[in-house]
Scaffold this motif. Structure first.
Motif, PDB file in Angstrom:
ATOM      1  N   UNK A  36       9.070 -10.059 -69.362  1.00 44.10           N
ATOM      2  CA  UNK A  36       8.214 -11.234 -69.174  1.00 44.10           C
ATOM      3  C   UNK A  36       9.058 -12.411 -68.685  1.00 44.10           C
ATOM      4  N   UNK A  37      10.185 -12.624 -69.347  1.00 41.32           N
ATOM      5  CA  UNK A  37      11.063 -13.739 -68.987  1.00 41.32           C
ATOM      6  C   UNK A  37      11.562 -13.613 -67.549  1.00 41.32           C
ATOM      7  N   UNK A  38      11.848 -12.379 -67.108  1.00 43.36           N
ATOM      8  CA  UNK A  38      12.337 -12.129 -65.746  1.00 43.36           C
ATOM      9  C   UNK A  38      11.227 -12.197 -64.704  1.00 43.36           C
ATOM     10  N   UNK A  39       9.973 -12.313 -65.158  1.00 41.09           N
ATOM     11  CA  UNK A  39       8.854 -12.398 -64.221  1.00 41.09           C
ATOM     12  C   UNK A  39       8.344 -11.059 -63.734  1.00 41.09           C
ATOM     13  N   UNK A  40       8.743  -9.968 -64.396  1.00 34.24           N
ATOM     14  CA  UNK A  40       8.258  -8.646 -63.996  1.00 34.24           C
ATOM     15  C   UNK A  40       6.897  -8.328 -64.618  1.00 34.24           C
ATOM     16  N   UNK A  41       6.548  -9.070 -65.662  1.00 34.50           N
ATOM     17  CA  UNK A  41       5.239  -8.975 -66.302  1.00 34.50           C
ATOM     18  C   UNK A  41       4.746 -10.395 -66.568  1.00 34.50           C
ATOM     19  N   UNK A  42       3.433 -10.552 -66.682  1.00 42.59           N
ATOM     20  CA  UNK A  42       2.844 -11.829 -67.079  1.00 42.59           C
ATOM     21  C   UNK A  42       2.286 -11.642 -68.483  1.00 42.59           C
ATOM     22  N   UNK A  43       2.688 -12.522 -69.391  1.00 43.21           N
ATOM     23  CA  UNK A  43       2.151 -12.514 -70.751  1.00 43.21           C
ATOM     24  C   UNK A  43       1.480 -13.855 -71.003  1.00 43.21           C
ATOM     25  N   UNK A  44       0.335 -13.806 -71.658  1.00 50.77           N
ATOM     26  CA  UNK A  44      -0.406 -15.025 -71.980  1.00 50.77           C
ATOM     27  C   UNK A  44      -0.779 -15.013 -73.453  1.00 50.77           C
ATOM     28  N   UNK A  63       5.622   3.315 -67.817  1.00 48.67           N
ATOM     29  CA  UNK A  63       6.373   2.411 -66.938  1.00 48.67           C
ATOM     30  C   UNK A  63       5.466   1.270 -66.454  1.00 48.67           C
ATOM     31  N   UNK A  64       6.111   0.243 -65.918  1.00 48.05           N
ATOM     32  CA  UNK A  64       5.376  -0.869 -65.308  1.00 48.05           C
ATOM     33  C   UNK A  64       4.835  -0.370 -63.970  1.00 48.05           C
ATOM     34  N   UNK A  65       3.616  -0.764 -63.625  1.00 50.34           N
ATOM     35  CA  UNK A  65       2.980  -0.334 -62.381  1.00 50.34           C
ATOM     36  C   UNK A  65       3.894  -0.632 -61.183  1.00 50.34           C
ATOM     37  N   UNK A  66       4.056   0.375 -60.339  1.00 49.14           N
ATOM     38  CA  UNK A  66       4.894   0.240 -59.148  1.00 49.14           C
ATOM     39  C   UNK A  66       4.358  -0.878 -58.258  1.00 49.14           C
ATOM     40  N   UNK A  67       5.259  -1.731 -57.797  1.00 54.55           N
ATOM     41  CA  UNK A  67       4.881  -2.802 -56.880  1.00 54.55           C
ATOM     42  C   UNK A  67       4.471  -4.094 -57.555  1.00 54.55           C
ATOM     43  N   UNK A  68       4.267  -4.055 -58.885  1.00 54.01           N
ATOM     44  CA  UNK A  68       3.813  -5.266 -59.578  1.00 54.01           C
ATOM     45  C   UNK A  68       4.859  -6.365 -59.519  1.00 54.01           C
ATOM     46  N   UNK A  69       6.094  -6.027 -59.832  1.00 53.47           N
ATOM     47  CA  UNK A  69       7.159  -7.031 -59.879  1.00 53.47           C
ATOM     48  C   UNK A  69       7.303  -7.759 -58.540  1.00 53.47           C
ATOM     49  N   UNK A  70       7.318  -7.012 -57.444  1.00 51.18           N
ATOM     50  CA  UNK A  70       7.441  -7.617 -56.120  1.00 51.18           C
ATOM     51  C   UNK A  70       6.251  -8.501 -55.773  1.00 51.18           C
ATOM     52  N   UNK A  71       5.065  -8.057 -56.171  1.00 51.36           N
ATOM     53  CA  UNK A  71       3.859  -8.841 -55.914  1.00 51.36           C
ATOM     54  C   UNK A  71       3.902 -10.152 -56.702  1.00 51.36           C
TER      55      UNK A  71
END
Length: 121
Positions: A36-44, A63-71
């Motif tokens: 979350x801190x690195x911006x690879x996920x959004x937490x609210x 795993x985290x969905x492919x392409x999410x981090x880049x988007x």
């Protein structure tokens, strides 16, 4: 970590807590916080106890969905807030079809990233 409004909350069909994600990814909760801190996920923060939640659509099995981090990076570079990114990712787009979040989970990340880049123009 963002507090979201009811409209955005309603767009996201399902949420997971950080401990849920840690279990799914087979990592420590601190690793999920780092994502979350690195911006690879959004937490609210949401719910009565204002616990951190991540859209369930961002996790694909273990795993985290492919392409999410880049988007997310593209949207952040375009000046989007976390709430605006969630709204964009979970608002249906007739031309995709479906939502950008659905397209990512269906391995159509290239098209989603193309649209995210077009927002900056």
């Amino acid at each position: 970590m963002t507090e979201i409004d009811a409209k955005t909350d309603a767009l996201v069909p399902a949420w997971l807590t950080l401990p849920d994600i840690a279990e799914m990814l087979d990592v420590e909760v601190t690793r999920v916080r780092q994502l979350v801190k690195e911006g690879q996920l959004i937490a609210v923060r949401r719910g009565e106890n204002r616990a951190l939640h991540v859209p369930a659509a961002f996790i694909d099995g273990d795993k985290v969905v492919k392409g999410l981090s880049g988007t997310l990076t593209l949207l952040r570079d375009d000046g989007f807030t976390d709430e605006e990114m969630l709204e964009w990712l979970f608002t249906p787009d007739e031309s995709l079809p479906g939502t950008p979040a659905q397209a990512l989970s269906e391995n159509r990340g290239t098209e989603v990233k193309r649209r995210a880049q077009a927002l900056a123009v």
